[in-house]
Design a protein around this motif. Structure first.
Motif, mmCIF file in Angstrom:
data_model
loop_
_atom_site.group_PDB
_atom_site.id
_atom_site.type_symbol
_atom_site.label_atom_id
_atom_site.label_comp_id
_atom_site.label_asym_id
_atom_site.label_seq_id
_atom_site.Cartn_x
_atom_site.Cartn_y
_atom_site.Cartn_z
ATOM 1 N N ILE A 1 -1.214 5.198 -1.189
ATOM 2 C CA ILE A 1 -1.831 4.036 -0.529
ATOM 3 C C ILE A 1 -1.046 2.766 -0.845
ATOM 4 N N GLN B 1 0.858 0.592 2.001
ATOM 5 C CA GLN B 1 0.533 -0.818 2.240
ATOM 6 C C GLN B 1 1.794 -1.677 2.226
ATOM 7 N N ARG C 1 -4.365 1.356 4.989
ATOM 8 C CA ARG C 1 -5.091 2.006 3.887
ATOM 9 C C ARG C 1 -6.240 2.855 4.430
ATOM 10 N N GLN D 1 -6.586 6.904 4.198
ATOM 11 C CA GLN D 1 -7.772 7.419 3.505
ATOM 12 C C GLN D 1 -8.548 8.392 4.402
#
Ligand SMILES: C=C(O[C@@H]1C=C(C(=O)O)C=C[C@H]1O)C(=O)O
Length: 104
Positions: free
Chosen positions: A67, A71, A85, A89
């Motif tokens: 993550i 980003q 993100r 996820q």
């Protein structure tokens, strides 16, 4: 103030630009789908490996690193890092569900 009607040229040019953008969007959507298909092939193989070796379906440390990396990539790509993100996820949660099924 009333708007003057647009010339046929302007309307046709706008329609052409719209068509071009939509063709690009369709190509990119295809890339996304094929890329996701490839990703799921690898994660399914990881799921089988984890089931064979009795490893847990999820790996939160690995997820945190992915993550953070995504980003940074998102920032470079002018993509909202929060969207990146949430998207990763969402995919990882689906992968973990697949891994749990391998272990049943
Ligand atoms: C694929 C794995 O399993 C899970 C799914 C991940 C993913 O989809 O990227 C990452 C970590 C794990 O929670 C892995 O451990 O590498």
């Amino acid at each position: 103030m009333t708007q003057s009607p647009q010339s046929t040229d302007v309307v046709e040019r706008a329609a052409e630009v719209l068509r071009e953008h939509r063709a690009s969007i369709d190509r990119l959507d295809a890339i996304l789908v094929y890329t996701l298909g490839e990703r799921f092939k690898h994660t399914q193989a990881v799921g089988r490996l984890k089931a064979q070796h009795d490893l847990p379906p999820s790996d939160p440390d690995r997820e945190a690193r992915q993550i953070a990396r995504l980003q940074e990539l998102a920032q470079d790509a002018d993509l909202d890092p929060e969207f990146a993100r949430a998207f990763l996820q969402f995919i990882i949660q689906e992968v973990i569900q697949h891994h749990k099924k391998h272990q049943q």
